[in-house]
Design an enzyme around this catalytic site. Sequence first.
Site, PDB file in Angstrom:
ATOM      1  N   PRO A   9      75.454  17.956  36.618  1.00 57.82           N
ATOM      2  CA  PRO A   9      74.058  17.713  35.678  1.00 57.82           C
ATOM      3  C   PRO A   9      73.234  19.012  35.672  1.00 57.82           C
ATOM      4  O   PRO A   9      73.076  19.709  36.684  1.00 57.82           O
ATOM      5  CB  PRO A   9      73.149  16.746  36.153  1.00 57.82           C
ATOM      6  CG  PRO A   9      73.774  16.478  37.467  1.00 57.82           C
ATOM      7  CD  PRO A   9      75.231  16.870  37.564  1.00 57.82           C
ATOM      8  N   ASN A  10      72.850  19.326  34.376  1.00 57.06           N
ATOM      9  CA  ASN A  10      71.740  20.638  34.121  1.00 57.06           C
ATOM     10  C   ASN A  10      72.304  21.939  34.130  1.00 57.06           C
ATOM     11  O   ASN A  10      71.763  22.883  33.813  1.00 57.06           O
ATOM     12  CB  ASN A  10      70.591  20.298  34.948  1.00 57.06           C
ATOM     13  CG  ASN A  10      69.701  19.260  34.943  1.00 57.06           C
ATOM     14  OD1 ASN A  10      69.685  19.007  33.614  1.00 57.06           O
ATOM     15  ND2 ASN A  10      69.700  18.499  35.789  1.00 57.06           N
ATOM     16  N   ASN A  73      81.123  21.984  41.304  1.00 53.97           N
ATOM     17  CA  ASN A  73      79.547  22.111  41.674  1.00 53.97           C
ATOM     18  C   ASN A  73      78.837  20.994  40.979  1.00 53.97           C
ATOM     19  O   ASN A  73      78.614  20.554  39.850  1.00 53.97           O
ATOM     20  CB  ASN A  73      79.014  23.299  40.742  1.00 53.97           C
ATOM     21  CG  ASN A  73      77.447  23.407  41.046  1.00 53.97           C
ATOM     22  OD1 ASN A  73      76.968  22.671  41.663  1.00 53.97           O
ATOM     23  ND2 ASN A  73      77.174  24.658  40.705  1.00 53.97           N
ATOM     24  N   ALA A  76      72.867  18.080  41.280  1.00 52.30           N
ATOM     25  CA  ALA A  76      71.960  17.215  42.086  1.00 52.30           C
ATOM     26  C   ALA A  76      72.746  16.092  42.693  1.00 52.30           C
ATOM     27  O   ALA A  76      72.268  15.436  43.745  1.00 52.30           O
ATOM     28  CB  ALA A  76      70.714  16.784  41.377  1.00 52.30           C
ATOM     29  N   HIS A  79      73.758  15.718  46.588  1.00 47.83           N
ATOM     30  CA  HIS A  79      72.928  15.244  47.391  1.00 47.83           C
ATOM     31  C   HIS A  79      72.666  13.587  47.409  1.00 47.83           C
ATOM     32  O   HIS A  79      71.945  12.958  48.130  1.00 47.83           O
ATOM     33  CB  HIS A  79      71.525  15.776  47.238  1.00 47.83           C
ATOM     34  CG  HIS A  79      71.346  17.238  47.128  1.00 47.83           C
ATOM     35  ND1 HIS A  79      72.261  18.277  47.830  1.00 47.83           N
ATOM     36  CD2 HIS A  79      71.293  18.096  45.994  1.00 47.83           C
ATOM     37  CE1 HIS A  79      72.157  19.392  47.515  1.00 47.83           C
ATOM     38  NE2 HIS A  79      71.749  19.394  46.121  1.00 47.83           N
ATOM     39  N   GLU A  97      83.672  22.169  47.448  1.00 45.44           N
ATOM     40  CA  GLU A  97      82.381  22.139  46.928  1.00 45.44           C
ATOM     41  C   GLU A  97      81.587  23.616  46.794  1.00 45.44           C
ATOM     42  O   GLU A  97      81.892  24.349  47.658  1.00 45.44           O
ATOM     43  CB  GLU A  97      81.576  21.370  47.906  1.00 45.44           C
ATOM     44  CG  GLU A  97      80.019  21.247  47.359  1.00 45.44           C
ATOM     45  CD  GLU A  97      78.944  20.510  48.583  1.00 45.44           C
ATOM     46  OE1 GLU A  97      79.873  19.787  49.477  1.00 45.44           O
ATOM     47  OE2 GLU A  97      77.893  20.642  48.431  1.00 45.44           O
ATOM     48  N   HIS A  99      78.046  25.875  45.412  1.00 50.13           N
ATOM     49  CA  HIS A  99      76.745  25.917  44.660  1.00 50.13           C
ATOM     50  C   HIS A  99      76.337  27.541  44.412  1.00 50.13           C
ATOM     51  O   HIS A  99      76.904  28.341  45.265  1.00 50.13           O
ATOM     52  CB  HIS A  99      75.787  25.436  45.562  1.00 50.13           C
ATOM     53  CG  HIS A  99      76.038  23.773  46.014  1.00 50.13           C
ATOM     54  ND1 HIS A  99      75.815  22.967  44.886  1.00 50.13           N
ATOM     55  CD2 HIS A  99      76.520  23.373  46.944  1.00 50.13           C
ATOM     56  CE1 HIS A  99      76.225  21.727  45.644  1.00 50.13           C
ATOM     57  NE2 HIS A  99      76.540  22.198  46.733  1.00 50.13           N
ATOM     58  N   ARG A 106      66.793  26.031  50.595  1.00 50.00           N
ATOM     59  CA  ARG A 106      65.518  25.516  49.714  1.00 50.00           C
ATOM     60  C   ARG A 106      65.268  24.123  50.381  1.00 50.00           C
ATOM     61  O   ARG A 106      65.092  24.051  51.445  1.00 50.00           O
ATOM     62  CB  ARG A 106      66.667  25.137  48.406  1.00 50.00           C
ATOM     63  CG  ARG A 106      67.048  26.537  47.665  1.00 50.00           C
ATOM     64  CD  ARG A 106      67.986  26.521  46.575  1.00 50.00           C
ATOM     65  NE  ARG A 106      67.169  25.666  45.616  1.00 50.00           N
ATOM     66  CZ  ARG A 106      67.574  25.054  44.141  1.00 50.00           C
ATOM     67  NH1 ARG A 106      68.595  25.075  44.085  1.00 50.00           N
ATOM     68  NH2 ARG A 106      66.572  24.685  43.612  1.00 50.00           N
TER      69      ARG A 106
HETATM   70  O1  CA2 Z   1      72.987  25.796  43.619  1.00 49.27           O
HETATM   71  C1  CA2 Z   1      73.554  25.102  42.859  1.00 49.27           C
HETATM   72  O2  CA2 Z   1      74.608  25.319  42.107  1.00 49.27           O
HETATM   73  C2  CA2 Z   1      72.974  23.770  42.703  1.00 49.27           C
HETATM   74  O3  CA2 Z   1      74.258  22.570  42.620  1.00 49.27           O
HETATM   75  C3  CA2 Z   1      72.503  23.477  41.305  1.00 49.27           C
HETATM   76  C4  CA2 Z   1      71.716  22.155  41.155  1.00 49.27           C
HETATM   77  C5  CA2 Z   1      70.664  21.691  42.295  1.00 49.27           C
HETATM   78  O4  CA2 Z   1      70.414  20.176  42.028  1.00 49.27           O
HETATM   79  C6  CA2 Z   1      71.803  21.774  43.702  1.00 49.27           C
HETATM   80  O5  CA2 Z   1      70.887  21.412  44.559  1.00 49.27           O
HETATM   81  C7  CA2 Z   1      72.181  23.178  43.752  1.00 49.27           C
HETATM   82  C8  CA2 Z   1      70.799  22.056  39.767  1.00 49.27           C
HETATM   83  C9  CA2 Z   1      71.423  22.654  38.705  1.00 49.27           C
HETATM   84  C10 CA2 Z   1      70.428  23.031  37.598  1.00 49.27           C
HETATM   85  O6  CA2 Z   1      70.652  24.089  36.766  1.00 49.27           O
HETATM   86  C11 CA2 Z   1      69.926  24.561  36.170  1.00 49.27           C
HETATM   87  C12 CA2 Z   1      69.862  25.753  35.281  1.00 49.27           C
HETATM   88  C13 CA2 Z   1      68.970  26.176  34.763  1.00 49.27           C
HETATM   89  C14 CA2 Z   1      67.746  25.676  34.609  1.00 49.27           C
HETATM   90  C15 CA2 Z   1      67.445  24.604  35.391  1.00 49.27           C
HETATM   91  C16 CA2 Z   1      68.525  24.098  35.974  1.00 49.27           C
END
Ligand code: CA2
Length: 147
Positions: A9-10, A73, A76, A79, A97, A99, A106
């Site tokens: 996601p995201n 990847n 979220a 977790h 995995e 990231h 963090r």
């Molecule tokens: O660092 C990573 O790759 C994460 O998987 C990214 C996730 C985060 O929840 C993990 O803890 C670590 C979040 C991805 C969100 O991506 C965005 C990209 C642009 C703007 C906002 C969010």
Amino acid sequence: MSILVLNGPNLNLLGTREPGIYGSTTLAEIEAMCRALGAELGHDIAFVQSNHEGALVDALHAARTVHDGVIINAGAYTHTSVALRDAISATGLKAIELHLSNTHARESFRHVSLIAPVCVGVIQGFGPDSYLLALRAMAGILARAST
Ligand code: CA2
């Protein structure tokens, strides 16, 4: 061989928001980098992103008979998702995995990964290069498995 790069996601927002944490490279640019390295390594690359937990589970199930390894990847869901952990485990596929950010640097809720125990290893903190490092690691895993 064939490697699935699965994104949660995201991650479709990469390069458009929060460049301070996630950089300015878009997911499409990361996909292009992965495809170029995949060609160099002699592996097919499938690149998938979904914001939906069940769709990610479905993609893992479908990967079982199509791909030889998975780089994930999970965003979220890393977790929180027992379902993704169980799906990785159930496929029996080699998984890595990854990231973009160093989750240990963090918030504490990002320090736990439910999927790490069912992955061969974890690569994180190198921005888009995390994807390339994971691909090289997977290529090594697949080469060793085929000898
Ligand atoms: O660092 C990573 O790759 C994460 O998987 C990214 C996730 C985060 O929840 C993990 O803890 C670590 C979040 C991805 C969100 O991506 C965005 C990209 C642009 C703007 C906002 C969010």
